[in-house]
Design a protein around this motif. Structure first.
Motif, PDB file in Angstrom:
ATOM      1  N   PRO A 265      28.750 -13.941 -50.743  1.00 45.18           N
ATOM      2  CA  PRO A 265      30.011 -13.871 -50.862  1.00 45.18           C
ATOM      3  C   PRO A 265      30.400 -13.073 -49.561  1.00 45.18           C
ATOM      4  N   ASP A 266      31.310 -12.622 -49.236  1.00 43.76           N
ATOM      5  CA  ASP A 266      32.310 -11.907 -48.319  1.00 43.76           C
ATOM      6  C   ASP A 266      31.789 -10.536 -48.882  1.00 43.76           C
ATOM      7  N   LEU A 267      30.734  -9.264 -47.675  1.00 44.59           N
ATOM      8  CA  LEU A 267      30.426  -8.622 -48.281  1.00 44.59           C
ATOM      9  C   LEU A 267      30.905  -7.182 -47.634  1.00 44.59           C
ATOM     10  N   SER A 268      32.637  -7.528 -46.663  1.00 49.66           N
ATOM     11  CA  SER A 268      33.149  -6.399 -46.327  1.00 49.66           C
ATOM     12  C   SER A 268      34.424  -6.043 -47.635  1.00 49.66           C
ATOM     13  N   GLN A 269      33.970  -6.941 -49.018  1.00 53.78           N
ATOM     14  CA  GLN A 269      34.756  -6.248 -50.317  1.00 53.78           C
ATOM     15  C   GLN A 269      34.154  -5.806 -51.014  1.00 53.78           C
ATOM     16  N   GLY A 270      32.694  -5.144 -51.053  1.00 54.65           N
ATOM     17  CA  GLY A 270      31.622  -4.599 -51.618  1.00 54.65           C
ATOM     18  C   GLY A 270      30.373  -5.571 -51.711  1.00 54.65           C
ATOM     19  N   PRO A 271      30.007  -5.191 -52.126  1.00 55.64           N
ATOM     20  CA  PRO A 271      28.494  -5.579 -53.050  1.00 55.64           C
ATOM     21  C   PRO A 271      29.226  -6.348 -53.639  1.00 55.64           C
ATOM     22  N   PRO A 272      27.797  -7.825 -53.816  1.00 57.95           N
ATOM     23  CA  PRO A 272      28.233  -8.837 -54.208  1.00 57.95           C
ATOM     24  C   PRO A 272      27.945  -8.308 -56.232  1.00 57.95           C
ATOM     25  N   ALA A 273      28.574  -9.049 -56.598  1.00 62.89           N
ATOM     26  CA  ALA A 273      28.578  -9.165 -58.733  1.00 62.89           C
ATOM     27  C   ALA A 273      26.928  -9.455 -58.739  1.00 62.89           C
ATOM     28  N   GLY A 274      26.082  -9.908 -58.633  1.00 62.42           N
ATOM     29  CA  GLY A 274      25.022 -10.191 -58.215  1.00 62.42           C
ATOM     30  C   GLY A 274      24.084 -12.264 -58.247  1.00 62.42           C
ATOM     31  N   VAL A 275      23.378 -12.148 -58.167  1.00 61.41           N
ATOM     32  CA  VAL A 275      23.005 -13.972 -57.921  1.00 61.41           C
ATOM     33  C   VAL A 275      22.485 -14.067 -59.045  1.00 61.41           C
ATOM     34  N   ARG A 276      23.529 -16.090 -58.883  1.00 56.00           N
ATOM     35  CA  ARG A 276      23.734 -16.999 -59.920  1.00 56.00           C
ATOM     36  C   ARG A 276      22.870 -18.235 -59.119  1.00 56.00           C
ATOM     37  N   VAL A 277      22.240 -18.467 -59.879  1.00 62.49           N
ATOM     38  CA  VAL A 277      21.499 -19.872 -59.575  1.00 62.49           C
ATOM     39  C   VAL A 277      22.739 -20.929 -59.740  1.00 62.49           C
TER      40      VAL A 277
END
Ligand code: MN
Length: 254
Positions: free
Chosen positions: A166-178
């Protein structure tokens, strides 16, 4: 480890250079990429024209191979002609714009990874959500961390993964999903215009359709700002339908 880095946005694309930097932390990187942007060419290859290859400076004293062809051409050439030894990984990206939902089938980025998988080489496609300030280095580092884990888990089996960030300029991602590839398509739209000579032309516009509620797909997880991983395969046969069709008694005598 030997790594082929390629893309569909072209050899001068910042996403490619970011992926090269990140993959260099895992092994020896060879860059073979199209000389011109090749987004949405999917798995096309060049049959009727010669393919010329150029030595292209990558800006820090290193060189890559610029190929006047498609992303799939780049991988074929790299594996069969340009790299003295077959790579242990094909990494394609970092594409500007996520390759989720039906876009997976239009994507030259994904096709390059699939081409690697044709040869039995572990392959990964990496894309980041389109934004004016796309953090390619951030996405490439996420890809490096995941590739490291995926290769260890794969233990020599052929693997093909599609990673979206996802767009990282809005902050770190929520996590990783398969997650699965969404079956959502393109919200089609066309703009009809006139050129300076008064002739009509069309320009495709539109966007990915949002996911239905309750479907755990790449499109849905990206909307929730997760990094997504989808294992892909290139077997297009509908195996479930095969069984049913064999009971249809199809013949040539009617
Ligand atoms: Mn692209």
């Amino acid at each position: 480890m030997r790594i082929l880095v390629t893309n569909d946005d072209g050899i001068m694309a910042p996403g490619l250079l970011a992926l090269r930097r990140a993959m260099a932390q895992l092994g020896d990187v060879t860059v073979v990429a199209p000389t011109t942007p090749q987004s949405a060419v999917a798995h096309s290859i060049t049959l009727m024209d010669p393919i010329r290859v150029h030595r292209v400076s990558l800006g820090d004293g290193a060189f890559g191979y610029g190929v006047e062809g498609r992303p799939a051409d780049c991988v074929k050439l790299a594996l069969l002609e340009l790299m003295p030894e077959r790579p242990d990984l094909v990494a394609s990206g970092v594409n500007l714009g996520v390759n989720a939902g039906i876009n997976v089938l239009y994507s030259g980025t994904v096709a390059a990874a699939v081409e690697g998988a044709f040869f039995g080489v572990p392959a990964v496609a990496v894309s980041i959500e389109d934004s004016d300030a796309a953090d390619f280095d951030g996405a490439a580092q996420i890809a490096r961390r995941l590739v490291d884990q995926l290769l260890a888990r794969a233990a020599g089996r052929p693997i093909l993964f599609n990673i979206n960030v996802p767009d990282l300029s809005q902050g770190p991602p929520a996590g990783v999903r398969v997650v699965t590839q969404s079956l959502k398509g393109w919200r089609e739209g066309w703009e009809k215009r006139s050129d300076p000579r008064g002739r009509t032309y069309y320009w495709m516009i539109g966007d990915l359709e949002p996911e239905d509620v309750g479907i755990d797909s790449d499109v849905a997880a990206l909307a929730d700002r997760y990094v997504t991983i989808t294992p892909l395969q290139f077997d297009l046969t509908d195996h479930a339908r095969m069984e049913e069709m064999r009971g249809w008694g199809l013949g040539l005598e009617r």
